[in-house]
Design a protein around this motif. Structure first.
Motif, PDB file in Angstrom:
ATOM      1  N   LEU A  38      48.612  48.108 -51.201  1.00  7.02           N
ATOM      2  CA  LEU A  38      47.742  49.108 -52.067  1.00  7.02           C
ATOM      3  C   LEU A  38      48.668  49.800 -53.026  1.00  7.02           C
ATOM      4  O   LEU A  38      49.036  50.821 -53.168  1.00  7.02           O
ATOM      5  N   LEU A  39      49.027  48.753 -54.107  1.00  3.60           N
ATOM      6  CA  LEU A  39      50.066  49.327 -55.051  1.00  3.60           C
ATOM      7  C   LEU A  39      49.217  50.166 -56.212  1.00  3.60           C
ATOM      8  O   LEU A  39      50.077  50.845 -56.445  1.00  3.60           O
ATOM      9  N   VAL A  40      48.095  50.317 -56.388  1.00  3.37           N
ATOM     10  CA  VAL A  40      47.382  51.071 -57.292  1.00  3.37           C
ATOM     11  C   VAL A  40      47.417  52.657 -56.752  1.00  3.37           C
ATOM     12  O   VAL A  40      47.799  53.513 -57.175  1.00  3.37           O
ATOM     13  N   ARG A  41      46.845  52.270 -55.463  1.00  2.04           N
ATOM     14  CA  ARG A  41      47.342  53.728 -54.722  1.00  2.04           C
ATOM     15  C   ARG A  41      48.295  54.373 -54.536  1.00  2.04           C
ATOM     16  O   ARG A  41      48.449  55.609 -54.561  1.00  2.04           O
ATOM     17  N   HIS A  42      49.377  53.606 -54.382  1.00  5.72           N
ATOM     18  CA  HIS A  42      50.471  54.027 -53.862  1.00  5.72           C
ATOM     19  C   HIS A  42      51.700  54.298 -54.883  1.00  5.72           C
ATOM     20  O   HIS A  42      52.720  54.512 -54.836  1.00  5.72           O
ATOM     21  N   TRP A  43      51.074  53.906 -56.190  1.00  2.54           N
ATOM     22  CA  TRP A  43      52.205  53.823 -57.485  1.00  2.54           C
ATOM     23  C   TRP A  43      52.683  55.459 -57.444  1.00  2.54           C
ATOM     24  O   TRP A  43      53.903  55.449 -57.726  1.00  2.54           O
ATOM     25  N   ALA A  44      51.984  56.346 -57.405  1.00  4.69           N
ATOM     26  CA  ALA A  44      52.473  57.821 -57.576  1.00  4.69           C
ATOM     27  C   ALA A  44      53.750  58.196 -56.541  1.00  4.69           C
ATOM     28  O   ALA A  44      54.364  59.214 -56.721  1.00  4.69           O
ATOM     29  N   GLU A  45      53.843  57.441 -55.319  1.00  6.49           N
ATOM     30  CA  GLU A  45      54.724  57.438 -54.510  1.00  6.49           C
ATOM     31  C   GLU A  45      56.042  57.211 -54.812  1.00  6.49           C
ATOM     32  O   GLU A  45      57.129  57.447 -54.013  1.00  6.49           O
ATOM     33  N   GLN A  46      56.251  56.432 -56.058  1.00  3.31           N
ATOM     34  CA  GLN A  46      57.712  56.130 -56.203  1.00  3.31           C
ATOM     35  C   GLN A  46      58.481  57.303 -56.800  1.00  3.31           C
ATOM     36  O   GLN A  46      57.730  58.001 -57.568  1.00  3.31           O
ATOM     37  N   PRO A  47      59.634  57.463 -56.560  1.00  4.08           N
ATOM     38  CA  PRO A  47      60.675  58.292 -57.070  1.00  4.08           C
ATOM     39  C   PRO A  47      60.570  57.983 -58.495  1.00  4.08           C
ATOM     40  O   PRO A  47      60.762  57.034 -59.193  1.00  4.08           O
ATOM     41  N   GLY A  48      60.634  59.507 -59.109  1.00  2.00           N
ATOM     42  CA  GLY A  48      60.635  59.037 -60.856  1.00  2.00           C
ATOM     43  C   GLY A  48      59.204  58.811 -61.438  1.00  2.00           C
ATOM     44  O   GLY A  48      59.248  58.468 -62.619  1.00  2.00           O
ATOM     45  N   ALA A  49      58.187  58.496 -60.767  1.00  3.80           N
ATOM     46  CA  ALA A  49      56.878  58.236 -61.161  1.00  3.80           C
ATOM     47  C   ALA A  49      56.654  59.179 -62.351  1.00  3.80           C
ATOM     48  O   ALA A  49      56.625  60.367 -62.297  1.00  3.80           O
ATOM     49  N   VAL A  50      56.245  58.505 -63.556  1.00 11.88           N
ATOM     50  CA  VAL A  50      56.337  59.509 -64.659  1.00 11.88           C
ATOM     51  C   VAL A  50      54.728  59.557 -65.451  1.00 11.88           C
ATOM     52  O   VAL A  50      53.943  58.819 -65.119  1.00 11.88           O
ATOM     53  N   ALA A  51      54.448  60.495 -66.272  1.00 13.93           N
ATOM     54  CA  ALA A  51      53.288  60.630 -66.861  1.00 13.93           C
ATOM     55  C   ALA A  51      52.963  59.522 -67.727  1.00 13.93           C
ATOM     56  O   ALA A  51      54.063  58.868 -68.415  1.00 13.93           O
ATOM     57  N   LEU A  52      51.745  58.997 -67.830  1.00 16.33           N
ATOM     58  CA  LEU A  52      51.327  57.621 -68.522  1.00 16.33           C
ATOM     59  C   LEU A  52      50.988  58.292 -70.101  1.00 16.33           C
ATOM     60  O   LEU A  52      50.471  59.290 -70.044  1.00 16.33           O
ATOM     61  N   PRO A  53      51.076  57.159 -71.065  1.00 14.30           N
ATOM     62  CA  PRO A  53      50.502  57.256 -72.137  1.00 14.30           C
ATOM     63  C   PRO A  53      48.907  57.546 -72.126  1.00 14.30           C
ATOM     64  O   PRO A  53      48.266  57.083 -71.316  1.00 14.30           O
ATOM     65  N   PRO A  54      48.105  58.221 -73.034  1.00 15.50           N
ATOM     66  CA  PRO A  54      46.912  58.296 -72.999  1.00 15.50           C
ATOM     67  C   PRO A  54      46.109  57.238 -73.425  1.00 15.50           C
ATOM     68  O   PRO A  54      46.766  56.252 -73.930  1.00 15.50           O
ATOM     69  N   VAL A  55      45.028  56.960 -72.948  1.00 13.48           N
ATOM     70  CA  VAL A  55      44.119  55.728 -73.350  1.00 13.48           C
ATOM     71  C   VAL A  55      42.754  55.981 -73.805  1.00 13.48           C
ATOM     72  O   VAL A  55      42.358  57.144 -73.218  1.00 13.48           O
ATOM     73  N   ASP A  56      42.393  55.270 -74.689  1.00 13.35           N
ATOM     74  CA  ASP A  56      40.774  55.606 -75.220  1.00 13.35           C
ATOM     75  C   ASP A  56      40.001  54.409 -74.365  1.00 13.35           C
ATOM     76  O   ASP A  56      40.516  53.335 -74.787  1.00 13.35           O
ATOM     77  N   VAL A  57      39.028  54.979 -74.121  1.00 12.25           N
ATOM     78  CA  VAL A  57      38.021  53.972 -73.576  1.00 12.25           C
ATOM     79  C   VAL A  57      36.842  53.924 -74.440  1.00 12.25           C
ATOM     80  O   VAL A  57      36.144  54.860 -74.928  1.00 12.25           O
ATOM     81  N   ILE A  58      36.734  52.661 -74.912  1.00 15.32           N
ATOM     82  CA  ILE A  58      35.547  52.389 -75.714  1.00 15.32           C
ATOM     83  C   ILE A  58      34.494  51.343 -75.424  1.00 15.32           C
ATOM     84  O   ILE A  58      35.014  50.297 -74.886  1.00 15.32           O
ATOM     85  N   SER A  59      33.702  51.918 -75.363  1.00 17.53           N
ATOM     86  CA  SER A  59      32.325  50.667 -75.055  1.00 17.53           C
ATOM     87  C   SER A  59      32.003  49.758 -75.836  1.00 17.53           C
ATOM     88  O   SER A  59      32.036  49.982 -76.996  1.00 17.53           O
ATOM     89  N   LEU A  60      31.832  48.240 -75.502  1.00 14.23           N
ATOM     90  CA  LEU A  60      31.627  47.425 -76.129  1.00 14.23           C
ATOM     91  C   LEU A  60      30.244  46.625 -75.506  1.00 14.23           C
ATOM     92  O   LEU A  60      29.710  45.549 -75.643  1.00 14.23           O
ATOM     93  N   ARG A  61      29.568  47.585 -74.855  1.00 16.57           N
ATOM     94  CA  ARG A  61      28.347  47.058 -74.185  1.00 16.57           C
ATOM     95  C   ARG A  61      27.023  47.098 -75.345  1.00 16.57           C
ATOM     96  O   ARG A  61      27.116  47.826 -76.331  1.00 16.57           O
TER      97      ARG A  61
END
Length: 303
Positions: free
Chosen positions: A280-303
């Motif tokens: 469960l790498l996605v769920r456990h990502w934050a358990e890494q020592p030194g896990a850092v804040a992520l860059p912002p993401v814009d979510v854009i609809s193409l529907r």
């Protein structure tokens, strides 16, 4: 539409006689992918540089070739929009240098929907060649596109080698990462491929790599092109995701050959593995020592 076929291009750079030759080439490539059942077509990074050959006076000049291609982008994009609409598919056009109003040049990938709408992802991190010789400027915004096929993000070539970009897209719900690439050595190809496979592992998602191939001695920008298209997933046999290949390779082309590479993917597998995979790498990502804040993401609809 969680289950669909994706086509990744191993796209040769040609010296074009005129605009009609480019139109015929692109139309033929799209028709071949559609005949193979593709709902999503992925062209490579800097595949649009073949358009520089339409101006023999500037095609051998790095700066001149940029301006030739950039000036043609409205016409190129209109053609892609028509083809996406005519065939009812999503098309990631080959990326191109775009000269902006501030005078700077950015490497832009454009995604077209079946309705003809267009969204853009600029390359964020420049290679040494781009920044030191070609003077391409990095973009600023990382985007995730909500489409009828699922949530897609675009990491152009070198961007795929930086884990936090992919992770930010995954946090925003990306299920498929598109990696258009352009590399002039097998070393470069393998860096992007290994980055793509690592991002598939870490993000428990699909990654589609599409490279330029062949030689174009007339061009100082894309004179030599090495690589193979590939579609990758996380190597996890958990029933929650329906099982993936042990090596994570769903499809792989023959290096150097101009061709489409097809794979059928199911974004429901991504959701299943993230919820109940063997790991469960996605769920456990934050358990890494030194896990850092992520860059912002814009979510854009193409529907």
């Amino acid at each position: 539409m969680p289950r669909f076929t994706v086509a990744a291009a191993q796209y040769p750079i040609d010296r074009l006689a005129d605009w009609a030759a480019y139109k015929a080439k692109l139309t033929s490539w799209v028709e071949q992918a559609v005949a193979g059942g593709a709902a999503l077509l992925v062209f490579p990074e800097y595949g649009a540089m073949e358009l520089a050959s339409l101006d023999p006076a500037t095609m051998a000049d790095l700066a001149g070739s940029i301006d030739t291609v950039s000036a043609l982008l409205p016409r190129v994009d209109a053609l892609h929009a028509r083809l996406a609409q005519a065939h009812g598919v999503h098309i990631l056009a080959a990326s191109a240098p775009r000269r902006d109003g501030d005078g700077r040049v950015r490497n832009a990938a454009r995604l077209f929907s079946p309705g003809g709408a267009m969204v853009t992802q600029d390359k964020l991190i420049m290679t040494r060649f781009e920044r030191e010789e070609w003077f391409i400027t990095g973009g600023e915004a990382l985007r995730v596109f909500d489409t009828a096929l699922g949530r897609l993000a675009i990491l152009i070539c070198y961007d795929s080698e930086f884990p936090l970009l992919a992770r930010a897209a995954v946090e925003a719900g990306a299920q498929v990462l598109l990696v258009p690439s352009c590399t002039d050595t097998l070393h470069g190809y393998w860096r992007v491929r290994l980055g793509s496979q690592a991002r598939a592992l870490e993000g428990q998602c699909f990654v589609v790599q599409a490279p330029t191939v062949g030689e174009a001695a007339w061009s100082p920008a894309v004179d030599v092109n090495r690589g193979a298209a590939g579609v990758y997933g996380p190597p996890d046999a958990a029933p929650a995701g329906g099982g993936m290949p042990a090596d994570g390779v769903l499809a792989l082309g023959e290096e150097g050959l101009g061709q489409w590479v097809f794979a059928t993917i199911d974004t429901a597998q991504v959701d299943g593995l993230r919820a109940d995979g063997g790991v469960l790498l996605v769920r456990h990502w934050a358990e890494q020592p030194g896990a850092v804040a992520l860059p912002p993401v814009d979510v854009i609809s193409l529907r």
